[in-house]
Design a protein around this motif. Structure first.
Motif, PDB file in Angstrom:
ATOM      1  N   ILE A 109      55.402 -66.019 -35.377  1.00 19.65           N
ATOM      2  CA  ILE A 109      53.967 -65.692 -35.326  1.00 19.65           C
ATOM      3  C   ILE A 109      53.667 -64.825 -34.111  1.00 19.65           C
ATOM      4  N   HIS A 110      54.295 -65.151 -33.010  1.00 17.97           N
ATOM      5  CA  HIS A 110      54.132 -64.408 -31.759  1.00 17.97           C
ATOM      6  C   HIS A 110      54.530 -62.939 -31.941  1.00 17.97           C
ATOM      7  N   THR A 111      55.538 -62.719 -32.754  1.00 16.40           N
ATOM      8  CA  THR A 111      56.091 -61.376 -32.966  1.00 16.40           C
ATOM      9  C   THR A 111      55.247 -60.528 -33.905  1.00 16.40           C
ATOM     10  N   THR A 112      54.593 -61.184 -34.856  1.00 18.72           N
ATOM     11  CA  THR A 112      53.855 -60.452 -35.895  1.00 18.72           C
ATOM     12  C   THR A 112      52.350 -60.482 -35.678  1.00 18.72           C
ATOM     13  N   GLY A 113      51.863 -61.418 -34.864  1.00 18.08           N
ATOM     14  CA  GLY A 113      50.425 -61.605 -34.725  1.00 18.08           C
ATOM     15  C   GLY A 113      49.807 -62.179 -35.983  1.00 18.08           C
ATOM     16  N   ASP A 114      50.639 -62.798 -36.792  1.00 16.05           N
ATOM     17  CA  ASP A 114      50.214 -63.196 -38.138  1.00 16.05           C
ATOM     18  C   ASP A 114      50.387 -64.708 -38.328  1.00 16.05           C
ATOM     19  N   PHE A 115      49.237 -65.407 -38.261  1.00 16.84           N
ATOM     20  CA  PHE A 115      49.269 -66.872 -38.414  1.00 16.84           C
ATOM     21  C   PHE A 115      49.779 -67.306 -39.784  1.00 16.84           C
ATOM     22  N   LYS A 127      56.485 -60.824 -47.039  1.00 22.08           N
ATOM     23  CA  LYS A 127      56.528 -60.617 -45.592  1.00 22.08           C
ATOM     24  C   LYS A 127      57.883 -60.929 -44.967  1.00 22.08           C
ATOM     25  N   GLY A 128      58.136 -60.264 -43.852  1.00 25.14           N
ATOM     26  CA  GLY A 128      59.389 -60.424 -43.121  1.00 25.14           C
ATOM     27  C   GLY A 128      59.558 -59.187 -42.260  1.00 25.14           C
ATOM     28  N   SER A 162      62.504 -56.723 -39.516  1.00 24.53           N
ATOM     29  CA  SER A 162      63.528 -56.740 -38.471  1.00 24.53           C
ATOM     30  C   SER A 162      63.021 -57.445 -37.221  1.00 24.53           C
ATOM     31  N   ASN A 163      61.751 -57.240 -36.911  1.00 27.00           N
ATOM     32  CA  ASN A 163      61.167 -57.910 -35.748  1.00 27.00           C
ATOM     33  C   ASN A 163      61.150 -59.429 -35.954  1.00 27.00           C
TER      34      ASN A 163
END
Lengths: 206, 206
Positions: A38-44, A186-187, A189-190
């Motif tokens: 979540i931290h990496t994508t900003g996506d809860f 969703k998914g 490399s990050n």
């Protein structure tokens, strides 16, 4: 004014993410990995689509502790994985996407370089796979598994996209291989890199 | 059976994304960039959070056509940008995050390496900025702009996260600088790279 201290920023981020995790049923270890995704994508929304199978974390950490070689399908995932942590864990990272043999094989077989890079990894004895982009890479790993040519220690399977990505992860979940995947499109490399980083930090610290 | 031809996969992905774009008000050029951001993240929500300002695409393409040097805040964004397309456009890419001078400055000033890498870029005359990760980098660009030390040709401002990211992008939108940004927490190095790749493909083809 804004916060400029990197560890302070990260700690505060993790606290904010914590606040929304109340409606999940992850274990204490799983939640660490979910939070980093979540931290990496900003996506809860990730907290609702992550699937752990076959004691993924336990197996992954054991494998990392042995000092393993990890395959990644993209240079972006390669780049995103924390190198000091990787070294501390005595692990190695391989990405064959730009390997000349892979270019050649891809042209000959009219398939993706991602899929061919899996063949090359398996031929070199690699049995840990991190797939952040290419469904064809994930499908290829599972084909080779079914043919008895590789027995993956664990798989990070988070290809992204609209053609084959969701299906490749659904197919992965049919197998009794220690794994983490996401349900749906969703998914990335990050995301793949964030999972390996979380595992590395759990194993060797920050 | 699954599709194995890379361009076929991409074309089909773009067709699928097209189907959901009916409720947006992008220009024909903007939609190309928006689609690539969705393609990269697997996340349709991007179509609702992308903001273009001050003739971003026209200005960005003109700048690229001049053969510019582009700053990126992360190695992941650096890695994600298509190098053959970049070369074809006669552009260069710089990431200073691992530069020794940046390490030193960051320790001395107790701020992020990302922010310091902006100072270094500006001191080298760079005026095109791609920020996919660090709000502190974006804030720093705008500080230097206000001080009259840099006049950005364009800014890709898509930092990700929960501490400062949304605020840094909101702040960016107060300025009359050609820009693309996202509203809220979402963004990332992969998203930043996808925007530059879309611009490069629009300029020099695939």
């Amino acid at each position: 004014m804004y916060i400029k201290n990197p560890m302070e920023i990260e700690d505060k981020s993790m606290d904010i993410i914590d606040e929304v995790m109340g409606d999940t049923y992850f274990s204490k270890e799983e939640i660490i990995i979910a939070k980093r995704m979540i931290h990496t994508t900003g996506d809860f929304e990730y907290r609702k689509i992550i699937d752990f199978k076959e004691d993924f974390i336990k197996n992954a950490i054991e494998t990392i502790k042995e000092g393993t070689t990890i395959f990644t399908d993209t240079k972006m995932a390669y780049m995103g994985i924390n190198k000091p942590a990787l070294e501390k864990a005595n692990c190695r990272l391989k990405c064959f996407i730009d390997d000349e043999r892979v270019f050649k094989m891809s042209k000959e077989l009219n398939t993706t370089r991602s899929a061919c890079s899996v063949d090359l990894a398996v031929s070199e004895g690699i049995d840990v796979f991190v797939v952040g982009n290419a469904p064809t890479a994930l499908f290829r790993i599972l084909e080779l598994y079914k043919e008895g040519k590789v027995n993956p220690k664990f798989i990070v399977g988070v290809p992204v996209g609209f053609v084959g990505a969701a299906e490749s992860k659904e197919y992965l979940r049919e197998f009794s291989i220690p794994q983490i995947s996401t349900v749906g499109n969703k998914g990335g490399s990050n995301v793949a890199a964030s999972i390996i980083n979380a595992l590395l930090y759990m194993t060797v610290g920050r």
